[in-house]
Design an enzyme around this catalytic site. Structure first.
Site, PDB file in Angstrom:
ATOM      1  N   GLU A  50       0.847  -1.194   0.000  1.00  0.00           N
ATOM      2  CA  GLU A  50       0.000   0.000   0.000  1.00  0.00           C
ATOM      3  C   GLU A  50       0.890   1.254   0.000  1.00  0.00           C
ATOM      4  O   GLU A  50       1.922   1.301   0.671  1.00  0.00           O
ATOM      5  CB  GLU A  50      -0.858  -0.039   1.263  1.00  0.00           C
ATOM      6  CG  GLU A  50      -1.724   1.169   1.525  1.00  0.00           C
ATOM      7  CD  GLU A  50      -2.452   1.056   2.864  1.00  0.00           C
ATOM      8  OE1 GLU A  50      -3.407   1.819   3.074  1.00  0.00           O
ATOM      9  OE2 GLU A  50      -2.065   0.200   3.702  1.00  0.00           O
ATOM     10  N   LYS A 121      -9.522   2.277  -2.005  1.00  0.00           N
ATOM     11  CA  LYS A 121      -9.746   1.655  -0.703  1.00  0.00           C
ATOM     12  C   LYS A 121     -11.092   2.046  -0.106  1.00  0.00           C
ATOM     13  O   LYS A 121     -11.395   3.230   0.073  1.00  0.00           O
ATOM     14  CB  LYS A 121      -8.618   2.042   0.245  1.00  0.00           C
ATOM     15  CG  LYS A 121      -8.615   1.305   1.577  1.00  0.00           C
ATOM     16  CD  LYS A 121      -7.369   1.707   2.381  1.00  0.00           C
ATOM     17  CE  LYS A 121      -7.275   0.947   3.696  1.00  0.00           C
ATOM     18  NZ  LYS A 121      -6.044   1.338   4.447  1.00  0.00           N
ATOM     19  N   CYS A 154      -5.202  -3.338   2.859  1.00  0.00           N
ATOM     20  CA  CYS A 154      -4.934  -3.286   4.285  1.00  0.00           C
ATOM     21  C   CYS A 154      -6.161  -3.526   5.160  1.00  0.00           C
ATOM     22  O   CYS A 154      -6.602  -4.661   5.305  1.00  0.00           O
ATOM     23  CB  CYS A 154      -4.259  -1.944   4.613  1.00  0.00           C
ATOM     24  SG  CYS A 154      -3.304  -1.971   6.147  1.00  0.00           S
TER      25      CYS A 154
END
Length: 295
Positions: A50, A121, A154
């Site tokens: 990321e 995300k 994540c």
């Protein structure tokens, strides 16, 4: 033994990109050098962490904007496109995307023929909520010659809906791009695995999907990172080792992505897909953005 239908060598890269505009060139050079090492090791699909080109903890919203770039026209994506074309590989990499006056924590998928697509995300962690807009791309799965590829970032792995939706859209492999951070202890078990390792393994296991999770290491503006990158088989178990918490590493796994398309029946009475109670909950948990999904 039958020959592999979709033989792929997957690689995840674990390293220490640093925040600060003065580090941007070095971050990009390092991730390209490590990705080149992975490609030279025979990798077909390479996963970077990321925000791999810019680091993670920004000092202010202006600082976040100073680290951002457009997709796919920005310098990092263009460098990754050139790399993927040169080495004839697929690359998943994370960056801070600017779109007008909005910032997104984004992962891009790039192939030998150029930019394929992006994922923004969906679930923002802690201070990310001050810099980024929650993702609006849904959970895309991209058809490629090597298989169907999904991405998550994540904190997403803590939400079981994400991997389930990607798998229900037919993902063969999920690229998981991470900056797993230190949280209150205990952080690791006796085997050296962190909770994120087990969440990755569990998501792969219950969804019959491969997951290639690249994390980062090091310290940055008083924050520490967990490492623990891994490549989970579609049975959930790591293929090879789980990476350390503090060393730069490149992991490889040789897999047949077509195995994720099988319907594993563990015994004569139990099958994960057949046993789903879609009479009690929607087959896709209410998600309906992908054209391949039933209406």
């Amino acid at each position: 033994m039958n020959p592999a239908t979709s033989s792929v060598r997957v690689s995840v890269v674990q390293f220490d990109p640093q925040v600060g505009t003065e580090h941007r060139n070095a971050n990009l050079r390092q991730c390209l050098a490590l990705a080149t090492e992975a490609a030279n090791g025979g990798a077909t699909l390479i996963v970077l962490p990321e925000l791999s080109n810019c680091g993670y903890f920004f000092a202010s919203r202006q600082d976040a904007f100073d680290h951002a770039e457009a997709v796919p026209s920005g310098r990092s994506v263009q460098a990754w496109i050139e790399f993927a074309s040169l080495h004839r590989v697929y690359l998943a990499a994370g960056l801070n995307e600017r779109d007008g006056m909005q910032l997104f924590n984004t992962s891009v998928l790039i192939g030998p023929n150029g930019f394929i697509g992006k994922y923004r995300k969906a679930h923002l962690w802690n201070l990310e909520k001050l810099w980024f807009t929650p993702g609006d791309t849904g959970f895309p799965v991209f058809d490629t010659p090597i298989g169907r590829i999904g991405m998550l970032i994540c904190w997403d792995i803590w939400f079981p809906e994400v991997a389930r939706i990607l798998s229900q859209q037919g993902a063969d492999i999920i690229c998981s791009l991470n900056n797993w951070v230190w949280t209150p202890p205990p952080l690791f078990d006796e085997a050296g695995k962190c909770m994120a390792s087990y969440l990755t393994m569990t998501a792969a296991h219950v969804n019959n999907v491969f997951i290639a999770a690249a994390s980062r290491i090091g310290e940055e503006r008083d924050s520490r990172y967990l490492g623990c990158s891994l490549i989970a088989g579609n049975n959930g178990w790591p293929i090879g080792k789980v990476a350390s918490a503090n060393r730069q590493e490149i992991l490889f796994a040789d897999i047949d992505l077509s195995h994720a398309r099988s319907a594993p029946i563990w015994n004569s009475l139990n099958d994960l897909q057949r046993d789903r109670r879609i009479d009690l909950y929607d087959q896709t948990l209410g998600y309906a953005k992908h054209p391949a999904l039933p209406r």
